[in-house]
Design a protein around this motif. Sequence first.
Motif, PDB file in Angstrom:
ATOM      1  N   CYS A 290      36.619  36.808  37.138  1.00  0.00           N
ATOM      2  CA  CYS A 290      35.584  37.671  37.735  1.00  0.00           C
ATOM      3  C   CYS A 290      34.176  37.233  37.337  1.00  0.00           C
ATOM      4  CB  CYS A 290      35.819  39.130  37.338  1.00  0.00           C
ATOM      5  SG  CYS A 290      37.188  39.889  38.244  1.00  0.00           S
ATOM      6  N   ILE A 291      33.986  36.879  36.065  1.00  0.00           N
ATOM      7  CA  ILE A 291      32.626  36.454  35.682  1.00  0.00           C
ATOM      8  C   ILE A 291      32.316  35.071  36.265  1.00  0.00           C
ATOM      9  CG2 ILE A 291      32.563  37.864  33.599  1.00  0.00           C
ATOM     10  CD1 ILE A 291      32.986  35.331  31.968  1.00  0.00           C
ATOM     11  N   ALA A 292      33.375  34.290  36.550  1.00  0.00           N
ATOM     12  CA  ALA A 292      33.136  33.008  37.217  1.00  0.00           C
ATOM     13  C   ALA A 292      32.705  33.229  38.667  1.00  0.00           C
ATOM     14  CB  ALA A 292      34.399  32.148  37.155  1.00  0.00           C
ATOM     15  N   TRP A 293      33.266  34.257  39.304  1.00  0.00           N
ATOM     16  CA  TRP A 293      32.956  34.517  40.716  1.00  0.00           C
ATOM     17  C   TRP A 293      31.680  35.350  40.890  1.00  0.00           C
ATOM     18  CZ3 TRP A 293      38.670  36.220  41.757  1.00  0.00           C
ATOM     19  CH2 TRP A 293      39.466  35.077  41.882  1.00  0.00           C
ATOM     20  N   PHE A 294      31.548  36.399  40.072  1.00  0.00           N
ATOM     21  CA  PHE A 294      30.464  37.367  40.293  1.00  0.00           C
ATOM     22  C   PHE A 294      29.273  37.182  39.352  1.00  0.00           C
ATOM     23  CE2 PHE A 294      34.433  39.877  41.355  1.00  0.00           C
ATOM     24  CZ  PHE A 294      34.308  39.701  42.721  1.00  0.00           C
ATOM     25  N   GLY A 295      29.413  36.325  38.368  1.00  0.00           N
ATOM     26  CA  GLY A 295      28.336  36.163  37.404  1.00  0.00           C
ATOM     27  C   GLY A 295      28.600  36.924  36.124  1.00  0.00           C
ATOM     28  N   ASP A 296      27.777  36.607  35.128  1.00  0.00           N
ATOM     29  CA  ASP A 296      27.982  37.155  33.787  1.00  0.00           C
ATOM     30  C   ASP A 296      27.333  38.538  33.690  1.00  0.00           C
ATOM     31  OD1 ASP A 296      28.868  37.105  31.254  1.00  0.00           O
ATOM     32  OD2 ASP A 296      27.873  35.260  30.681  1.00  0.00           O
ATOM     33  N   SER A 297      28.130  39.596  33.827  1.00  0.00           N
ATOM     34  CA  SER A 297      27.582  40.952  33.765  1.00  0.00           C
ATOM     35  C   SER A 297      28.665  41.902  33.273  1.00  0.00           C
ATOM     36  CB  SER A 297      27.094  41.404  35.143  1.00  0.00           C
ATOM     37  OG  SER A 297      28.173  41.465  36.046  1.00  0.00           O
ATOM     38  N   SER A 298      28.224  43.084  32.816  1.00  0.00           N
ATOM     39  CA  SER A 298      29.193  44.050  32.304  1.00  0.00           C
ATOM     40  C   SER A 298      30.089  44.565  33.416  1.00  0.00           C
ATOM     41  CB  SER A 298      28.461  45.213  31.623  1.00  0.00           C
ATOM     42  OG  SER A 298      27.547  45.823  32.512  1.00  0.00           O
ATOM     43  N   TRP A 299      29.525  44.761  34.630  1.00  0.00           N
ATOM     44  CA  TRP A 299      30.368  45.285  35.708  1.00  0.00           C
ATOM     45  C   TRP A 299      31.411  44.254  36.151  1.00  0.00           C
ATOM     46  CZ3 TRP A 299      30.817  42.934  40.393  1.00  0.00           C
ATOM     47  CH2 TRP A 299      29.799  42.072  40.811  1.00  0.00           C
ATOM     48  N   ALA A 300      31.042  42.964  36.097  1.00  0.00           N
ATOM     49  CA  ALA A 300      31.997  41.937  36.526  1.00  0.00           C
ATOM     50  C   ALA A 300      33.211  41.898  35.604  1.00  0.00           C
ATOM     51  CB  ALA A 300      31.314  40.570  36.560  1.00  0.00           C
ATOM     52  N   VAL A 301      32.974  42.048  34.305  1.00  0.00           N
ATOM     53  CA  VAL A 301      34.093  41.980  33.368  1.00  0.00           C
ATOM     54  C   VAL A 301      34.970  43.227  33.465  1.00  0.00           C
ATOM     55  CG1 VAL A 301      33.063  43.067  31.324  1.00  0.00           C
ATOM     56  CG2 VAL A 301      34.598  41.134  31.040  1.00  0.00           C
ATOM     57  N   ARG A 302      34.454  44.281  34.125  1.00  0.00           N
ATOM     58  CA  ARG A 302      35.242  45.509  34.299  1.00  0.00           C
ATOM     59  C   ARG A 302      35.956  45.582  35.647  1.00  0.00           C
ATOM     60  NH1 ARG A 302      30.564  49.387  31.719  1.00  0.00           N
ATOM     61  NH2 ARG A 302      31.423  49.528  29.602  1.00  0.00           N
ATOM     62  N   VAL A 303      35.693  44.646  36.524  1.00  0.00           N
ATOM     63  CA  VAL A 303      36.313  44.687  37.853  1.00  0.00           C
ATOM     64  C   VAL A 303      37.849  44.740  37.784  1.00  0.00           C
ATOM     65  CG1 VAL A 303      36.698  43.312  39.944  1.00  0.00           C
ATOM     66  CG2 VAL A 303      34.376  43.712  39.125  1.00  0.00           C
ATOM     67  N   PRO A 304      38.514  43.934  36.920  1.00  0.00           N
ATOM     68  CA  PRO A 304      39.982  44.044  36.860  1.00  0.00           C
ATOM     69  C   PRO A 304      40.460  45.445  36.477  1.00  0.00           C
ATOM     70  CG  PRO A 304      39.249  42.034  35.779  1.00  0.00           C
ATOM     71  CD  PRO A 304      38.019  42.829  36.066  1.00  0.00           C
ATOM     72  N   ALA A 305      39.696  46.135  35.607  1.00  0.00           N
ATOM     73  CA  ALA A 305      40.099  47.500  35.226  1.00  0.00           C
ATOM     74  C   ALA A 305      40.052  48.428  36.424  1.00  0.00           C
ATOM     75  CB  ALA A 305      39.185  48.023  34.113  1.00  0.00           C
ATOM     76  N   VAL A 306      39.036  48.253  37.280  1.00  0.00           N
ATOM     77  CA  VAL A 306      38.940  49.071  38.494  1.00  0.00           C
ATOM     78  C   VAL A 306      40.124  48.780  39.418  1.00  0.00           C
ATOM     79  CG1 VAL A 306      37.569  49.539  40.550  1.00  0.00           C
ATOM     80  CG2 VAL A 306      36.429  49.190  38.359  1.00  0.00           C
ATOM     81  N   ILE A 307      40.410  47.493  39.618  1.00  0.00           N
ATOM     82  CA  ILE A 307      41.506  47.121  40.528  1.00  0.00           C
ATOM     83  C   ILE A 307      42.842  47.649  39.999  1.00  0.00           C
ATOM     84  CG2 ILE A 307      42.781  45.161  41.480  1.00  0.00           C
ATOM     85  CD1 ILE A 307      40.114  43.611  41.444  1.00  0.00           C
ATOM     86  N   PHE A 308      43.072  47.449  38.708  1.00  0.00           N
ATOM     87  CA  PHE A 308      44.317  47.964  38.124  1.00  0.00           C
ATOM     88  C   PHE A 308      44.348  49.499  38.197  1.00  0.00           C
ATOM     89  CE2 PHE A 308      44.777  43.975  35.383  1.00  0.00           C
ATOM     90  CZ  PHE A 308      45.842  43.499  36.132  1.00  0.00           C
ATOM     91  N   GLY A 309      43.188  50.129  37.964  1.00  0.00           N
ATOM     92  CA  GLY A 309      43.149  51.595  37.992  1.00  0.00           C
ATOM     93  C   GLY A 309      43.504  52.131  39.363  1.00  0.00           C
ATOM     94  N   VAL A 310      42.894  51.585  40.398  1.00  0.00           N
ATOM     95  CA  VAL A 310      43.211  52.032  41.758  1.00  0.00           C
ATOM     96  C   VAL A 310      44.659  51.680  42.104  1.00  0.00           C
ATOM     97  CG1 VAL A 310      42.618  51.755  44.193  1.00  0.00           C
ATOM     98  CG2 VAL A 310      40.804  51.862  42.477  1.00  0.00           C
ATOM     99  N   GLY A 311      45.096  50.505  41.664  1.00  0.00           N
ATOM    100  CA  GLY A 311      46.499  50.135  41.894  1.00  0.00           C
ATOM    101  C   GLY A 311      47.459  51.092  41.217  1.00  0.00           C
ATOM    102  N   SER A 312      47.087  51.572  40.029  1.00  0.00           N
ATOM    103  CA  SER A 312      47.971  52.521  39.332  1.00  0.00           C
ATOM    104  C   SER A 312      48.042  53.858  40.063  1.00  0.00           C
ATOM    105  CB  SER A 312      47.492  52.727  37.889  1.00  0.00           C
ATOM    106  OG  SER A 312      46.267  53.432  37.848  1.00  0.00           O
ATOM    107  N   LEU A 313      46.949  54.226  40.757  1.00  0.00           N
ATOM    108  CA  LEU A 313      46.997  55.447  41.577  1.00  0.00           C
ATOM    109  C   LEU A 313      48.045  55.293  42.676  1.00  0.00           C
ATOM    110  CD1 LEU A 313      43.157  56.078  41.984  1.00  0.00           C
ATOM    111  CD2 LEU A 313      44.727  57.299  40.476  1.00  0.00           C
TER     112      LEU A 313
END
Length: 576
Positions: free
Chosen positions: A156-179
């Motif tokens: 994610c940081i390779a694709w979106f750049g070095d930022s706090s939100w980019a490093v959290r993107v997998p947590a969002v995807i997994f979170g929605v997937g868990s729903l």
Amino acid sequence: MDRPTKQNVAVLIGLVLILIGVTAPSGGVIEFVRGTSLQDIPAQSTGKLLQGAMWFKGGLILLGLAVIGLFKVVAHNGADTIGRIEAEQVQRPRIAVVAAILLVGIVLRVHGLDQGLWYDEITAYVKYVRMPIGTLLTTYDSENQHFLYTLFAHACIAWFGDSSWAVRVPAVIFGVGSLLGVYLVGRQLLSELEALLATALLVFSYHHIWFSQNARGYTGVMFFAMMATWAFLRGLRENTVTWWCWYAVAAAAGVFVHVTMAFVIASHLLIYCARLLSSQNWRHRVAWRGMLYGFVMGGLLTFQLHALVMPQILSQIGQKTNVQAWNNPFWTVIEMVRGIQVGVKGGLAVLAAALMLFGFGVWKMGRTSGLMLALLLLPAALGTAVVLGIGHPLWPRFFFFLSGFVALVVVHGVMILAASISKMLKMSHAKGLVLGTGLSLMVILGSAVSVPAVYAPKQDYRSALGYVERNRTPEDAVVAVGLAQFPYKQFFETNWTTAETLEELNAIRARTNRTWVVMTMPMHLEAYAPDIWSSLQSEFLLQTVFPGTLGDGAVYVYRVDRKVASIADAQESSRR
């Protein structure tokens, strides 16, 4: 592809795996994965890496034999269920409703994603996420390494750049997937309506949003726990090779995120064995399909994913913490209650009502759905026993993956309660469903009230940094202590000094008239540096506190406007 062709392909894959395992040199395996010469790797790391390569090669041989054996030799025609599944008739999915619920879930989890990182996120980001992939996959020196999450965060940081939100993107995807996983599991065990309501309850859950914005692997564990459970239930119901293979993949991927997934798999294994023995089908070879394709294959995949770092993982087992409270299970219970209070607004009365609904659901499920209850309680019991048995702190977050089952139990309790009320009032079944849906929506609304609070900083290192820099003079000393050291030195890259001991802190004070100290997590500092903690309480003035949603995670800023003449004077002053 016909069956003989599939079997020949399986044999070919198995032979290739065995050939690699037998012939590849250990050093060559490490050099291939890391993309660098073995001589360029620090000498203190090569021993365990080479041992890991041996484990990896052995695993390839076992995996190759298993692929040949399971997909070539073992019969996989025919089908038979593994015991009866207590479930409502599975209805057609309400795709539009599910999509709408998940869309709301995405919006709530993306909003405020760029808040500052907290301690565990920072350490994982600095130590692992920025590593080259080969180094990332062969490094395990702390339990903050959640392999699969780290790998996705790296991408994610390779694709979106070095930022706090980019490093959290997998947590969002997994979170929605868990729903989605909660919905899929819920409709296997309960009704379509209950599955939808339980999913909606989690969509508006403070804690689920918190963890979905947390750059750690906990939503990943929940996602794979729900997907593995879904495949497990389908495997029990249909007993096909396909579902059991999906189970093996989900189980192995879950452990690759975090080892607590092993408690889910162990619970499934116990349930499977109990149902196999009770079904009287254990004499038939087809009845063991789940054991072979699901659990054996899942175990081999799990081993293979961890083989390269297995010696490093084993060396970490048994490490203790100095914070005695974290080893106390009562602390875990208190923290869980505190966490529920944060996520359920309305004080103790509302908290008690929520726990009563959960207890009611558990009681009713004990009579109507033992399988559902086992899926909830067995991982919790096994996890508690094992974690306490090895002397590891019993973090409440270790049980986050169970929140999907908790939501299902709460909603089921509400619906059963509504059915009982409607029966007492001699209402129709349809009106009972309407009553249950209304009560469930009230519970969801009560949960949603707490959502705005989740967007506050988890641990506000950034604001504390800004405060100190605005108020300090160039001559002032600024010292980070305890768990404030790593973030300010390694992540924010400040010129602040750090102090591990009171002697180091006093040496800094002896060189300046005014000293600022920034710290966090008082419980940890008091356990690991009690002298510094005492000095802060007796000699320094607390300037301000930056609260965070993380328990005990507020960041404190202290200051003293008095230069000590010498370290000895400072020590004498501290004793007074």
